[in-house]
Design a protein around this motif. Sequence first.
Motif, PDB file in Angstrom:
ATOM      1  N   SER A 175       0.816  -1.217   0.000  1.00  0.00           N
ATOM      2  CA  SER A 175       0.000   0.000   0.000  1.00  0.00           C
ATOM      3  C   SER A 175       0.851   1.270   0.000  1.00  0.00           C
ATOM      4  CB  SER A 175      -0.907   0.012   1.238  1.00  0.00           C
ATOM      5  OG  SER A 175      -0.130   0.250   2.409  1.00  0.00           O
ATOM      6  N   ASN A 176       0.168   2.379  -0.171  1.00  0.00           N
ATOM      7  CA  ASN A 176       0.717   3.726   0.042  1.00  0.00           C
ATOM      8  C   ASN A 176       1.831   4.083  -0.931  1.00  0.00           C
ATOM      9  OD1 ASN A 176       0.515   6.189   1.312  1.00  0.00           O
ATOM     10  ND2 ASN A 176       1.714   5.615   3.117  1.00  0.00           N
ATOM     11  N   GLY A 177       1.806   3.500  -2.133  1.00  0.00           N
ATOM     12  CA  GLY A 177       2.713   3.916  -3.182  1.00  0.00           C
ATOM     13  C   GLY A 177       4.102   3.320  -3.142  1.00  0.00           C
ATOM     14  N   ALA A 178       4.332   2.343  -2.275  1.00  0.00           N
ATOM     15  CA  ALA A 178       5.658   1.719  -2.243  1.00  0.00           C
ATOM     16  C   ALA A 178       5.869   0.880  -3.493  1.00  0.00           C
ATOM     17  CB  ALA A 178       5.811   0.844  -1.005  1.00  0.00           C
ATOM     18  N   LEU A 179       7.103   0.835  -3.969  1.00  0.00           N
ATOM     19  CA  LEU A 179       7.481  -0.085  -5.029  1.00  0.00           C
ATOM     20  C   LEU A 179       7.871  -1.423  -4.404  1.00  0.00           C
ATOM     21  CD1 LEU A 179       9.763   2.287  -7.160  1.00  0.00           C
ATOM     22  CD2 LEU A 179       7.315   1.866  -7.418  1.00  0.00           C
ATOM     23  N   GLY A 180       7.843  -2.473  -5.222  1.00  0.00           N
ATOM     24  CA  GLY A 180       8.290  -3.768  -4.735  1.00  0.00           C
ATOM     25  C   GLY A 180       7.153  -4.746  -4.523  1.00  0.00           C
ATOM     26  N   TYR A 181       7.367  -5.708  -3.629  1.00  0.00           N
ATOM     27  CA  TYR A 181       6.421  -6.801  -3.445  1.00  0.00           C
ATOM     28  C   TYR A 181       6.557  -7.361  -2.028  1.00  0.00           C
ATOM     29  CZ  TYR A 181      10.446  -9.789  -3.533  1.00  0.00           C
ATOM     30  OH  TYR A 181      11.649 -10.366  -3.213  1.00  0.00           O
ATOM     31  N   PHE A 182       5.531  -8.117  -1.613  1.00  0.00           N
ATOM     32  CA  PHE A 182       5.589  -8.915  -0.390  1.00  0.00           C
ATOM     33  C   PHE A 182       5.073 -10.294  -0.742  1.00  0.00           C
ATOM     34  CE2 PHE A 182       3.280 -10.293   3.594  1.00  0.00           C
ATOM     35  CZ  PHE A 182       4.424 -10.721   4.245  1.00  0.00           C
ATOM     36  N   SER A 183       5.912 -11.327  -0.557  1.00  0.00           N
ATOM     37  CA  SER A 183       5.585 -12.674  -1.003  1.00  0.00           C
ATOM     38  C   SER A 183       5.710 -13.688   0.119  1.00  0.00           C
ATOM     39  CB  SER A 183       6.521 -13.078  -2.154  1.00  0.00           C
ATOM     40  OG  SER A 183       6.282 -14.420  -2.546  1.00  0.00           O
ATOM     41  N   ALA A 184       4.622 -14.410   0.383  1.00  0.00           N
ATOM     42  CA  ALA A 184       4.653 -15.590   1.253  1.00  0.00           C
ATOM     43  C   ALA A 184       4.631 -16.802   0.335  1.00  0.00           C
ATOM     44  CB  ALA A 184       3.466 -15.600   2.203  1.00  0.00           C
ATOM     45  N   HIS A 185       5.703 -17.583   0.324  1.00  0.00           N
ATOM     46  CA  HIS A 185       5.807 -18.666  -0.641  1.00  0.00           C
ATOM     47  C   HIS A 185       6.571 -19.854  -0.078  1.00  0.00           C
ATOM     48  CE1 HIS A 185       9.353 -15.988  -1.289  1.00  0.00           C
ATOM     49  NE2 HIS A 185      10.002 -17.138  -1.362  1.00  0.00           N
ATOM     50  N   THR A 186       6.353 -21.000  -0.688  1.00  0.00           N
ATOM     51  CA  THR A 186       7.130 -22.192  -0.348  1.00  0.00           C
ATOM     52  C   THR A 186       8.389 -22.236  -1.206  1.00  0.00           C
ATOM     53  OG1 THR A 186       5.964 -23.590  -1.943  1.00  0.00           O
ATOM     54  CG2 THR A 186       5.033 -23.440   0.279  1.00  0.00           C
ATOM     55  N   VAL A 187       9.399 -22.952  -0.722  1.00  0.00           N
ATOM     56  CA  VAL A 187      10.676 -23.047  -1.417  1.00  0.00           C
ATOM     57  C   VAL A 187      11.112 -24.501  -1.495  1.00  0.00           C
ATOM     58  CG1 VAL A 187      13.143 -22.469  -1.313  1.00  0.00           C
ATOM     59  CG2 VAL A 187      11.436 -20.729  -0.728  1.00  0.00           C
ATOM     60  N   ARG A 188      11.454 -24.936  -2.703  1.00  0.00           N
ATOM     61  CA  ARG A 188      12.064 -26.240  -2.921  1.00  0.00           C
ATOM     62  C   ARG A 188      13.252 -26.033  -3.867  1.00  0.00           C
ATOM     63  NH1 ARG A 188       9.189 -26.507   0.685  1.00  0.00           N
ATOM     64  NH2 ARG A 188       7.571 -28.051   1.202  1.00  0.00           N
ATOM     65  N   LYS A 189      14.385 -26.732  -3.623  1.00  0.00           N
ATOM     66  CA  LYS A 189      15.610 -26.481  -4.397  1.00  0.00           C
ATOM     67  C   LYS A 189      16.187 -27.780  -4.953  1.00  0.00           C
ATOM     68  CE  LYS A 189      16.952 -22.482  -1.571  1.00  0.00           C
ATOM     69  NZ  LYS A 189      18.018 -21.869  -0.738  1.00  0.00           N
ATOM     70  N   LEU A 190      16.700 -27.696  -6.180  1.00  0.00           N
ATOM     71  CA  LEU A 190      17.432 -28.776  -6.799  1.00  0.00           C
ATOM     72  C   LEU A 190      18.578 -28.199  -7.617  1.00  0.00           C
ATOM     73  CD1 LEU A 190      14.573 -31.114  -8.140  1.00  0.00           C
ATOM     74  CD2 LEU A 190      16.054 -31.557  -6.178  1.00  0.00           C
ATOM     75  N   SER A 191      19.585 -29.010  -7.867  1.00  0.00           N
ATOM     76  CA  SER A 191      20.726 -28.595  -8.679  1.00  0.00           C
ATOM     77  C   SER A 191      20.979 -29.632  -9.769  1.00  0.00           C
ATOM     78  CB  SER A 191      21.989 -28.433  -7.823  1.00  0.00           C
ATOM     79  OG  SER A 191      21.824 -27.402  -6.877  1.00  0.00           O
ATOM     80  N   ALA A 192      21.606 -29.165 -10.867  1.00  0.00           N
ATOM     81  CA  ALA A 192      21.969 -30.061 -11.966  1.00  0.00           C
ATOM     82  C   ALA A 192      23.295 -29.597 -12.564  1.00  0.00           C
ATOM     83  CB  ALA A 192      20.882 -30.086 -13.030  1.00  0.00           C
ATOM     84  N   VAL A 193      24.120 -30.549 -12.977  1.00  0.00           N
ATOM     85  CA  VAL A 193      25.359 -30.238 -13.665  1.00  0.00           C
ATOM     86  C   VAL A 193      25.146 -30.453 -15.165  1.00  0.00           C
ATOM     87  CG1 VAL A 193      27.789 -30.839 -13.955  1.00  0.00           C
ATOM     88  CG2 VAL A 193      26.753 -30.882 -11.671  1.00  0.00           C
ATOM     89  N   ILE A 194      25.473 -29.431 -15.948  1.00  0.00           N
ATOM     90  CA  ILE A 194      25.272 -29.509 -17.386  1.00  0.00           C
ATOM     91  C   ILE A 194      26.235 -30.529 -17.997  1.00  0.00           C
ATOM     92  CG2 ILE A 194      25.342 -28.216 -19.555  1.00  0.00           C
ATOM     93  CD1 ILE A 194      23.004 -27.545 -17.687  1.00  0.00           C
ATOM     94  N   GLN A 195      25.664 -31.445 -18.763  1.00  0.00           N
ATOM     95  CA  GLN A 195      26.444 -32.525 -19.395  1.00  0.00           C
ATOM     96  C   GLN A 195      26.727 -32.203 -20.865  1.00  0.00           C
ATOM     97  OE1 GLN A 195      27.511 -35.032 -17.425  1.00  0.00           O
ATOM     98  NE2 GLN A 195      26.417 -34.046 -15.725  1.00  0.00           N
TER      99      GLN A 195
END
Length: 268
Positions: A248-268
Amino acid sequence: MKNLFLIISSVFLLNSCEKEIDLDLENESGQIVIEGNVTDQTEAYFVRITKSVAFTSANQYPAVENAQVIISDDAGHTETLQYIGKGNYRASTFTGEPGRTYTLKVNAEGKEYTALSTMPQPISFDGLQQDSFSFAGETSYTLLPVFTDPPALGNRYLFSFTVNNNPKKFFSEFSDNVNNGMLNQRPLLLPNDDSDPGDIKVVPGDNINVEMQCIDQNVYTFYSALLQLSDNGAGGGITPANPPSNISNGALGYFSAHTVRKLSAVIQ
């Protein structure tokens, strides 16, 4: 005077084509920029408060110090975040929970800013499948996030990834409007341009660290608009405007409530 607004400040990149975004937006410098996150992981609460700067200025975003930052949920939990420097505020007492609605309240420089975000249920992030294609003698790589969208319509996702230990982040937003209830079919296009200092070209052996966020509709709208602005920014004929904030009130940006899951991969 127009201002340069880089979401997540200078270390983040945002573009479905993996190009750096410099948004020449229609607001005067000195506006409050709030980047607020609540996740279901440890150190779940993080808020950064800075000010926008003129596009003719260096990318140095003044930190907003001594703000009062409070996050609460619909179960009665409340915490005042502690200032840890460089515009960053952190909480420490409890972790976000899927299904709960969170309220952010910021009092800074005589003004109050508020926002709401509901954390979706998590969706299993099952793997990353690599593919590649060639164009003009150059090989580009993609990673397909493996997950199955739930049957109910309305799920929204944000994927971010980094390459090796480079701090730059790339983003892509997904919705289930097309493939509702199905196995995901949309890949992440990995960057393939090192023509300028600081650019990244993914090659075999690189480690790609991918984060999957389940986000609410307002946050999806924010990122979707931001990516569209970047696509139209170079001669697109559309006057840039700030992406629609849920604060509200003209602020820029965001407020996010979210879940997080992470994975990694090595490029072959």
